[in-house]
Design a protein around this motif. Structure first.
Motif, PDB file in Angstrom:
ATOM      1  N   ASP A  42       0.834  -1.205   0.000  1.00 52.96           N
ATOM      2  CA  ASP A  42       0.000   0.000   0.000  1.00 52.96           C
ATOM      3  C   ASP A  42       0.871   1.259   0.000  1.00 52.96           C
ATOM      4  OD1 ASP A  42      -2.277  -1.516   0.109  1.00 52.96           O
ATOM      5  OD2 ASP A  42      -2.803  -1.012   2.181  1.00 52.96           O
ATOM      6  N   LEU A  43       0.329   2.332  -0.533  1.00 54.43           N
ATOM      7  CA  LEU A  43       0.952   3.647  -0.431  1.00 54.43           C
ATOM      8  C   LEU A  43       0.705   4.172   0.982  1.00 54.43           C
ATOM      9  CD1 LEU A  43       2.260   6.160  -1.854  1.00 54.43           C
ATOM     10  CD2 LEU A  43      -0.091   6.943  -2.245  1.00 54.43           C
ATOM     11  N   PRO A  44       1.764   4.528   1.725  1.00 53.57           N
ATOM     12  CA  PRO A  44       1.551   5.042   3.084  1.00 53.57           C
ATOM     13  C   PRO A  44       0.688   6.301   3.069  1.00 53.57           C
ATOM     14  CG  PRO A  44       3.863   4.483   2.729  1.00 53.57           C
ATOM     15  CD  PRO A  44       3.196   4.416   1.388  1.00 53.57           C
ATOM     16  N   GLN A  45      -0.298   6.329   3.942  1.00 55.52           N
ATOM     17  CA  GLN A  45      -1.223   7.462   4.023  1.00 55.52           C
ATOM     18  C   GLN A  45      -1.253   7.982   5.459  1.00 55.52           C
ATOM     19  OE1 GLN A  45      -2.907   8.825   1.528  1.00 55.52           O
ATOM     20  NE2 GLN A  45      -2.528   7.339  -0.092  1.00 55.52           N
ATOM     21  N   GLY A  46      -0.406   8.936   5.767  1.00 54.18           N
ATOM     22  CA  GLY A  46      -0.400   9.495   7.107  1.00 54.18           C
ATOM     23  C   GLY A  46       0.129   8.507   8.143  1.00 54.18           C
ATOM     24  N   CYS A 100       2.273   4.057  14.442  1.00 53.48           N
ATOM     25  CA  CYS A 100       2.724   3.142  13.391  1.00 53.48           C
ATOM     26  C   CYS A 100       3.671   3.897  12.454  1.00 53.48           C
ATOM     27  CB  CYS A 100       1.529   2.586  12.615  1.00 53.48           C
ATOM     28  SG  CYS A 100       0.267   1.824  13.652  1.00 53.48           S
ATOM     29  N   ASP A 101       4.885   4.215  12.954  1.00 53.30           N
ATOM     30  CA  ASP A 101       5.930   4.879  12.165  1.00 53.30           C
ATOM     31  C   ASP A 101       5.545   6.304  11.774  1.00 53.30           C
ATOM     32  OD1 ASP A 101       7.548   2.545  12.096  1.00 53.30           O
ATOM     33  OD2 ASP A 101       6.327   1.777  10.452  1.00 53.30           O
ATOM     34  N   HIS A 102       6.035   7.290  12.532  1.00 60.93           N
ATOM     35  CA  HIS A 102       5.607   8.649  12.209  1.00 60.93           C
ATOM     36  C   HIS A 102       6.366   9.269  11.034  1.00 60.93           C
ATOM     37  CE1 HIS A 102       8.849   9.727  15.141  1.00 60.93           C
ATOM     38  NE2 HIS A 102       8.933  10.836  14.434  1.00 60.93           N
ATOM     39  N   HIS A 103       7.357   8.540  10.470  1.00 63.10           N
ATOM     40  CA  HIS A 103       8.032   9.003   9.255  1.00 63.10           C
ATOM     41  C   HIS A 103       7.668   8.139   8.047  1.00 63.10           C
ATOM     42  CE1 HIS A 103      10.334  12.015  11.295  1.00 63.10           C
ATOM     43  NE2 HIS A 103      10.968  11.152  12.058  1.00 63.10           N
ATOM     44  N   VAL A 104       6.596   7.374   8.141  1.00 64.58           N
ATOM     45  CA  VAL A 104       6.288   6.373   7.121  1.00 64.58           C
ATOM     46  C   VAL A 104       6.022   6.990   5.750  1.00 64.58           C
ATOM     47  CG1 VAL A 104       3.795   6.279   7.517  1.00 64.58           C
ATOM     48  CG2 VAL A 104       5.018   4.226   6.763  1.00 64.58           C
ATOM     49  N   GLU A 152       6.119   2.654  -0.615  1.00 68.21           N
ATOM     50  CA  GLU A 152       5.081   1.670  -0.337  1.00 68.21           C
ATOM     51  C   GLU A 152       5.395   0.952   0.966  1.00 68.21           C
ATOM     52  OE1 GLU A 152       6.457  -2.403  -2.548  1.00 68.21           O
ATOM     53  OE2 GLU A 152       5.423  -0.928  -3.805  1.00 68.21           O
ATOM     54  N   MET A 153       4.366   0.365   1.562  1.00 63.21           N
ATOM     55  CA  MET A 153       4.547  -0.388   2.799  1.00 63.21           C
ATOM     56  C   MET A 153       5.274  -1.697   2.515  1.00 63.21           C
ATOM     57  SD  MET A 153       3.282   1.374   5.312  1.00 63.21           S
ATOM     58  CE  MET A 153       3.209   0.106   6.586  1.00 63.21           C
ATOM     59  N   ASP A 154       6.256  -2.032   3.349  1.00 66.37           N
ATOM     60  CA  ASP A 154       7.002  -3.282   3.165  1.00 66.37           C
ATOM     61  C   ASP A 154       6.517  -4.380   4.106  1.00 66.37           C
ATOM     62  OD1 ASP A 154       8.228  -2.781   5.700  1.00 66.37           O
ATOM     63  OD2 ASP A 154       9.730  -1.541   4.719  1.00 66.37           O
ATOM     64  N   HIS A 155       5.444  -4.114   4.855  1.00 58.07           N
ATOM     65  CA  HIS A 155       4.835  -5.111   5.735  1.00 58.07           C
ATOM     66  C   HIS A 155       3.367  -4.734   5.922  1.00 58.07           C
ATOM     67  CE1 HIS A 155       5.926  -1.801   8.441  1.00 58.07           C
ATOM     68  NE2 HIS A 155       4.938  -2.217   9.217  1.00 58.07           N
ATOM     69  N   SER A 156       2.629  -5.615   6.510  1.00 58.65           N
ATOM     70  CA  SER A 156       1.218  -5.356   6.798  1.00 58.65           C
ATOM     71  C   SER A 156       1.023  -5.064   8.283  1.00 58.65           C
ATOM     72  CB  SER A 156       0.354  -6.560   6.396  1.00 58.65           C
ATOM     73  OG  SER A 156       0.469  -6.838   5.016  1.00 58.65           O
ATOM     74  N   ILE A 157      -0.054  -4.367   8.593  1.00 55.77           N
ATOM     75  CA  ILE A 157      -0.444  -4.131   9.980  1.00 55.77           C
ATOM     76  C   ILE A 157      -1.878  -4.620  10.130  1.00 55.77           C
ATOM     77  CG2 ILE A 157      -0.821  -2.430  11.800  1.00 55.77           C
ATOM     78  CD1 ILE A 157       1.243  -0.640  10.437  1.00 55.77           C
ATOM     79  N   GLY A 158      -2.093  -5.518  11.061  1.00 53.85           N
ATOM     80  CA  GLY A 158      -3.418  -6.076  11.284  1.00 53.85           C
ATOM     81  C   GLY A 158      -3.834  -5.949  12.731  1.00 53.85           C
TER      82      GLY A 158
END
Length: 247
Positions: free
Chosen positions: A45-49, A81-85, A90-96
């Motif tokens: 995913d494209l990091p969004q905030g 969840c990473d304030h410099h993301v 793109e995200m290199d991992h998932s968050i669930g």
């Protein structure tokens, strides 16, 4: 809304009323409720905030092509969840989610405004990122060098201490909403081995589990038995020289 994040950051430095207000306002712009065992962000995913966990438990994880999963971090109330993301393409991992989660979605520009010209808040958020990296290093040691007994005991100690730091324990008891399969995916053991190790921890009187609650009967003894040193969590107010004059 940012109560747990503020409690967490104040283990680094004492924040001013203005700092706390800024964090609280940022966390109120947009909130989202996500059911348990659902994805917040997918790999690719494209990091969004920036996502801030307000309530509930989440995890970072990687999944191999054959479906095997490795949980690489737990995100508890007050965790960012990473304030410099947004720097990444793109995200290199998932968050669930592990449980149902309420999170604040903080826009990238708001995060920039939080730290611009505010040295104390900027340093506190930098500390938060450094602690997340330190936890990751400790998890590498856990999987690479510790025995099954030490791996599981160390994980339980860490989760308890992190929850205690934000006021989410009751005496020697805390929430533990993890399944044995999730624990197995975290510490690199089979579910059978996790079950057997939990029984061992219980049998020596170090812990007990009742539903979704963990009780650590002798924290000092458990820490010694599994070689848990909480220094990597950096909870000793290392930024006290930045303390607000209101402290």
């Amino acid at each position: 809304m940012a109560e747990f994040l503020i409690r967490k950051l104040e283990h680094f430095t004492s924040l001013s009323t203005e700092d706390k207000h800024a964090l609280d306002q940022a966390s109120r712009q947009r909130t989202r409720r996500i059911r348990s065992r659902d994805d917040i962000v997918h790999e690719g995913d494209l990091p969004q905030g920036v996502n801030l966990i307000l309530d509930g438990w989440a995890c970072r994880y990687k999944t191999l092509e054959d479906g095997r999963r490795q949980i690489i971090a737990y995100l508890l109330p007050g965790d960012l969840c990473d304030h410099h993301v947004s720097i990444l393409r793109e995200m290199d991992h998932s968050i669930g989610t592990v449980t149902a989660v309420t999170l604040a979605e903080i826009p990238t520009e708001t995060m920039r405004q939080l730290t611009a010209g505010q040295a104390r808040l900027s340093q506190a958020l930098c500390w938060e990122s450094l602690v997340a990296a330190a936890i990751q290093r400790e998890w590498t040691v856990n999987i690479g060098q510790r025995t099954a007994f030490e791996r599981l005991g160390h994980l339980l100690c860490e989760l308890y201490v992190r929850l205690r730091a934000v006021g989410l324990t009751q005496g020697n008891t805390c929430e533990l909403p993890l399944t044995q399969a999730e624990i197995a995916d975290t510490i690199g053991l089979s579910v059978v081995h996790v079950n057997r190790t939990l029984q061992e921890l219980r049998s020596v009187g170090l812990i007990s589990l009742r539903g979704r609650e963990l009780t650590i009967h002798r924290l000092d003894a458990l820490q010694r038995a599994v070689q848990f040193n909480p220094n990597y969590l950096h909870l000793g107010r290392e930024g006290r020289h930045l303390d607000s004059n209101e402290a």
